[in-house]
Design an enzyme around this catalytic site. Structure first.
Site, short mmCIF file in Angstrom:
data_model
loop_
_atom_site.label_atom_id
_atom_site.label_comp_id
_atom_site.label_asym_id
_atom_site.label_seq_id
_atom_site.Cartn_x
_atom_site.Cartn_y
_atom_site.Cartn_z
N ASP A 88 -4.41 -12.95 3.52
CA ASP A 88 -5.65 -12.50 4.17
C ASP A 88 -6.89 -12.77 3.32
O ASP A 88 -8.00 -12.40 3.72
CB ASP A 88 -5.57 -11.02 4.57
N ASP A 120 -2.75 -10.61 -2.28
CA ASP A 120 -3.27 -10.12 -1.01
C ASP A 120 -4.75 -9.76 -1.22
O ASP A 120 -5.15 -9.38 -2.32
CB ASP A 120 -2.48 -8.87 -0.60
N HIS A 179 -6.34 -7.26 -0.24
CA HIS A 179 -6.50 -5.82 -0.50
C HIS A 179 -5.75 -5.45 -1.78
O HIS A 179 -4.64 -5.95 -2.01
CB HIS A 179 -5.95 -4.99 0.66
N HIS A 202 0.82 -1.23 0.00
CA HIS A 202 0.00 0.00 0.00
C HIS A 202 0.85 1.27 0.00
O HIS A 202 0.32 2.36 -0.25
CB HIS A 202 -0.92 0.04 1.22
#
Lengths: 136, 348
Positions: B246, B159, B161, B124
């Site tokens: 995740d 991931d 996200h 991120h």
């Protein structure tokens, strides 16, 4: 300027500073016939927050709108995934198409004088539409 | 096949009470590696603190200065998700240096598969901003070194996200193909199928958003139908993976329904895109349920290293097949618009 002021997007995280910014936006909207989108950014940790937070924000927005005589067609709460800066920048795009961004000078948990992570400073650097930073 | 990993460095100083991005995560990932009993098939390279010259390939110098000064002043919350402590600056530099050390070892020896166990995660982090638990973009720092060497780098980010930082950093770089599978809507709110890359790298970003509850078969469909043709055309000389775990069904941060067996299948597919030994490295990103993280790491590495480890069964039957079809349509339309805009610009 007021002729083109159709939608004001104002950041709101429930903090005192953010409420000051919302009040400023609603006052301006009541004087200019603009709409207000109250924006709440949900971060990665958002899903761990107490679920009543969203209801509390909604209550606050409704109470403030009443105070400034703005009905529910002109004030909406917009909850969006992302960090505060990115979410606010998206407000300038479809479907919101805001013509002005408004934020408080400091949000929840920020340290006075801290540059890193300051939504207002990040927005000032990156925004493509007018930005108002409302002092506390 | 040999597994090449970074040696441990002291990361316990990067911790905030109650925060899910915590030191136990790295320990869980290492327990996953232990389950494979690799012994002589495991090579450890020394981590080091990445230098400023290595970091500025990706991050703005002013941001690095500010982050370092913030940490040395005692740290605190950078935003609603992201924290730093006094030790975080040093730890983040070691995380970035660990990735570089593993990738260099693989590059030089042309042997093995890399696994970089570092925290904080990185995908991120933007050029000028920390975000989403991430301070420095570890995988981007490694990819930037490889492109400087003339490599064409495929980054697969599984991931849960969207890796907005990595996407933004390489948005206009034709030498990096960024492919992301992620839950949508979810933080950070980016990663639409219509995001296809900047004008200098049209098509070099492939986003595969998946709805809540999506299972492994849907993710594999998205990779096979949308990403695979673009990857084949790109013909990568190196493959890096933002290996967040995740998307596992037990993870508390999101709502995809993958099992560790899905990560095994995914890893096998992605490894197939590497042109040979020593050209694949995986970087730990998210993964917040410790057991799911441990088992998913074991499943992923076990599949790539062809170890006898048996993960749980892959998942099937979740929602999202029509969203994959819509993504294909959205991407095709966005590519057409981007190419037309580029053509107009060229003619002017």
């Amino acid at each position: 300027m007021t002729e083109s002021l159709r939608t004001i997007a104002v950041g709101f995280d429930g903090s005192h500073d953010a409420e000051t910014a919302v009040r400023w936006s609603m006052k301006l909207a009541s004087e200019t016939n603009a709409n207000v989108v109250v924006v709440n950014a949900v971060g990665m940790l958002g899903r761990f927050d107490n679920p009543t937070v969203a209801f509390k924000l909604e209550d606050s927005v409704r109470r403030l709108a009443d105070e400034y005589g703005l009905d529910t067609t002109r004030v909406t709460l917009h909850v969006d995934d992302g960090d505060a800066c990115s979410v606010m920048m998206r407000m300038a795009e479809e479907p919101i198409n805001a013509s002005m961004l408004v934020v408080g000078s400091r949000g929840q948990g920020k340290h006075p004088g801290l540059l890193l992570g300051s939504t207002s400073l990040e927005l000032a650097e990156h925004t493509t539409i007018p930005l108002v930073i409302v002092p506390s | 096949m040999m597994l090449v990993m970074n040696g441990r460095y002291e990361d316990a100083g990067h911790e905030e009470y109650g925060h899910p991005e915590r030191p136990d995560r790295a320990i869980a990932a290492l327990q996953g590696v232990d389950q494979l009993h690799l012994e002589s098939d495991l090579r450890i390279v020394n981590p080091y603190a990445a230098t400023r010259a290595e970091l500025v390939r990706v991050h703005e110098g002013a941001y690095l200065d500010e982050l370092g000064a913030f940490c040395y002043a005692g740290g605190g919350d950078i935003d609603e998700d992201t924290y730093a402590t006094y030790d975080s600056w040093t730890i983040a530099q070691y995380a970035a240096g660990s990735g570089l050390a593993v990738v260099r070892e693989l590059h030089e020896k042309r042997d093995g598969v890399g696994f970089v166990v570092t925290r904080p995660p990185g995908h991120h982090a933007l050029r000028d901003r920390a975000m989403g638990f991430c301070l420095l973009n570890n995988i981007a720092i490694a990819a930037a070194e490889l492109t400087e060497l003339g490599e064409r780098v495929l980054i697969v980010d599984w991931d849960v996200h969207h890796g907005n930082g990595t996407q933004a950093i390489f948005w206009d770089d034709p030498n990096v193909l960024y492919v992301s599978t992620h839950q949508s809507p979810l933080f950070p709110g980016s990663g639409g199928a219509y995001e296809v890359g900047g004008s200098d790298a049209i098509g070099r970003t492939v986003n595969l958003p998946l709805p809540s509850g999506a299972t492994g078969d849907v993710l594999r469909q998205a990779i096979d139908e949308i990403a695979a043709p673009t990857i084949d055309e790109f013909n990568p000389t190196w493959v890096l993976v933002s290996a967040g775990f995740d998307a596992h069904r037990d993870d508390p941060m999101a709502d995809l329904a993958l099992t560790s067996g899905d990560f095994a299948l995914l890893a096998k597919t992605v490894a197939g895109y590497a042109p040979g030994p020593g050209r694949l490295a995986m970087f730990l990103e998210g993964g917040y349920d410790l057991e799911a993280l441990r088992d998913s790491v074991a499943a992923t590495l076990g599949a790539v290293l062809e170890s006898p480890y048996r993960p749980e069964a892959p998942s099937y039957g979740g929602p999202g097949t029509e969203i994959v079809s819509n993504s294909q349509v959205e991407r095709t339309a966005a590519l057409r618009i981007a190419h037309e805009a580029a053509l107009r610009e060229e003619q002017q």
